[in-house]
Design an enzyme around this catalytic site. Structure first.
Site, mmCIF file in Angstrom:
data_model
loop_
_atom_site.group_PDB
_atom_site.id
_atom_site.type_symbol
_atom_site.label_atom_id
_atom_site.label_comp_id
_atom_site.label_asym_id
_atom_site.label_seq_id
_atom_site.Cartn_x
_atom_site.Cartn_y
_atom_site.Cartn_z
ATOM 1 C CE LYS A 83 59.311 13.725 46.306
ATOM 2 N NZ LYS A 83 59.001 14.553 47.491
ATOM 3 C CB SER A 141 57.636 17.907 45.824
ATOM 4 O OG SER A 141 58.145 17.167 46.915
ATOM 5 C CB SER A 163 56.646 17.172 49.686
ATOM 6 O OG SER A 163 56.950 18.426 49.113
#
Lengths: 90, 484
Positions: free
Chosen positions: B78, B153, B177
């Site tokens: 990420k 997210s 997330s």
């Protein structure tokens, strides 16, 4: 919410449109958050952190740190080994 | 089977037996990316050249008999974890050209185990969001239905794993997330106990809640990755000095007599009927494996979202004060220093980040601190106590991960509160600091994945893995792949 005051505290310039939208959205969010007042918390300790951690000390020994050039490589403004910013002193 | 669909464990076995090579595997993953990335848009940055170089090195090491758990395994990270020399943007304009001068602890640990970095995945800007629509660099789509969001997210990481654009990925979880996008993309996502994994080099959003974890194709891979990324780190004083067990050692143990808490507050009006039905069936399946379901209560569940949006935004408003246009990142010109700060932040941050900075600043401002921040911290105590009480009688707690399957792109962008409520089942876990996993437990009639959340006690990821693996082995949901 005094949005101009809060935006200044946050050092964030907002357009008039943003002020209008955020004020509306934030007041409905705050209205939702106000449901916390349903709960009596008079004798409840606040939790800042879930782990029972305390200050951690280490020996004050000299160790290698980030070289100046690496630390400055992302600077938007740079003069020699310094960050360059708009003039502060009149 | 296509090479890009392999799990870590399968790829590891195949490489060790010399059936496939790290270069072949990496090339297969990039071929897959070439084919589907235009549709899925999971990545902010792809590191192909770097990856192929790493793959060649891994290949010679493997040939020389070197054994490492991730040697030659392509993994996506990420884009809020610092990778030295490789752009790390947080999907924000303010960090668009930021090249970290240091490596995060988690990626350093992956490096030491021989992983191949495929690229940096898309996220909601600074991990603030539940749909990956708050990215400054485009929207990621759900591989199961590209008109829908992948969750957020860590939407890029979950979509990449689901679409076969990597073998596994890392995400970060502040209010759901990792788990919510894993549920919505039909993969496995684990948020470890707060303090289990070092946050050094993770760009801070809400420091008392943030935690890094694996997003994988199955439970075994999750345990394998957690083995590697866990442990105390002198660079993160909130990482816990606690022993790391071999999490894979519990896989395959039976779950007879295991007590499974089912909180009544997690089956609420307004939740999707198909989600509820799938989760209920999953609980019966777990019961059929010998576990004992117990109805429990987590009475303060309904207040978790309110607590979270005070605490997370307060911490964010403080953490994001560092983006001032001086040391790194975007800078706008201004007539003096203050004007430069104001314009830099105005031009560098997107709408959701601004909204949260304003809300957090308000909650911490003079005159409101007691009413909001302190009050929220007190209710956080009540939420934490709910879990402590529940875990006196049960071993793990089982809930839906998300109240709905993946929603349509654009459906909730106009109404932030509706977006926030999509995290209603995941947020309490971060507030209490306990670990939780999301695993696939079914599909809707539209063929959208549904996730089952299993929550454990502090530092008891082992019970979670034991239960999750037992369920996974008794079902086939994790084997389904999206058609792209």
């Amino acid at each position: 919410m005094k949005i101009d005051h809060i935006a200044m505290l946050a050092r964030l310039e907002l357009t008039n449109e943003e002020k209008e939208i955020f004020s509306k959205q934030l007041s409905s969010i705050i209205e939702y958050i106000d449901k916390l007042n349903e709960l009596d918390t008079t004798s409840i300790d606040p939790t800042a952190h879930v782990l029972p951690i305390k200050n951690i000390f280490r020996d004050d020994k000299l160790k290698p740190s980030l070289p100046k050039d690496k630390a400055l490589q992302n600077a938007p403004g740079r003069t020699d080994d310094f960050y360059r910013v708009p003039k502060i002193i009149e | 089977m296509e090479l890009y669909n392999l799990s870590i464990y399968e790829a590891r076995t195949a490489i060790d037996k010399d059936e496939i090579s790290p270069v072949e595997l990496t090339e297969a993953v990039f071929k897959r990316i070439e084919d589907v990335e235009q549709t899925v848009k999971a990545y902010v940055t792809l590191t192909k050249e770097h990856a192929l170089k790493q793959a060649k090195e891994a290949e010679s090491l493997a040939k020389a008999g070197v054994k490492k758990p991730l040697l030659g395994i392509p993994i996506a990270i990420k884009d809020n974890m610092c990778t030295e020399g490789i752009k790390t943007t947080c999907s924000s304009k303010i960090l668009k050209n930021f090249i970290p001068p240091y490596e995060s602890t988690v990626t350093q640990k992956l490096k030491e185990q021989g992983y191949i970095l495929i690229g940096k995945t898309n996220l909601d800007e600074f991990a603030m969001g539940s749909s990956t629509e708050n990215s400054a660099f485009g929207h990621t789509r759900n591989p199961w239905d590209i008109s829908r969001i992948p969750g957020g997210s860590s939407g890029g990481s979950a979509a990449a794993v689901s679409a076969g654009e990597c073998i596994a990925a890392l995400g970060s979880d502040t209010g759901g997330s990792i788990r919510q996008p894993a549920a919505l993309c039909g993969v496995v996502g684990l948020k470890p106990t707060y303090g289990r994994v070092s946050r050094y080099g993770l760009v801070a959003f809400a420091s008392s809640l943030d935690q890094i974890g694996p997003i994988t194709k199955n439970v075994r891979d999750s345990a394998m990755l957690l083995n590697i990324i866990s442990g105390h780190d002198m660079y993160d004083s909130t990482s816990a000095p606690i022993a790391v067990p071999d999490f894979t050692s519990v896989l395959g143990r039976d779950i007879k007599k295991m007590k499974i808490g089912v909180p009544k507050e997690y089956f609420i009006e307004g939740m999707d009927k198909e989600v509820e039905a799938s989760v209920r069936i999953a609980i019966r399946k777990i019961e059929s494996l010998g576990a004992i379901p117990v109805e429990i209560s987590l009475p303060h569940t309904g207040h978790a979202v309110a607590v979270y949006y005070i605490l997370a935004t307060s911490e964010a408003s403080s953490n994001l004060a560092r983006y001032d246009g001086v040391k790194y990142g975007f800078r706008a010109e201004g007539k003096d220093l203050l004007d430069m700060y104001m314009k830099t932040r105005a031009g560098g941050f997107g709408a959701e980040v601004k909204r949260r900075i304003i809300l957090g600043t308000y909650a911490l401002s003079s005159g409101y601190y007691e009413a909001y921040y302190k009050k929220a911290q007190q209710v956080r105590t009540l939420i934490k106590q709910d879990f402590e009480k529940a875990f006196e009688t049960v071993d793990v707690i089982v809930t839906p991960t998300s109240p709905t399957p993946a929603f349509k792109a654009g459906e909730k962008t106009e109404d932030p509160l509706q977006m926030y409520l999509s995290d209603i089942f995941t947020i309490s876990v971060n507030l209490a600091g306990v670990p939780a996993i999301s695993i696939p437990c079914g599909f809707t009639s539209n063929n959208l994945p549904i996730g089952l959340q299993i929550i454990g006690k502090h530092f008891d990821e082992e019970s979670i893995f034991k239960a999750a693996y037992a369920y996974e082995q008794a079902t086939d949901w994790h084997k389904r792949k999206p058609k792209l």
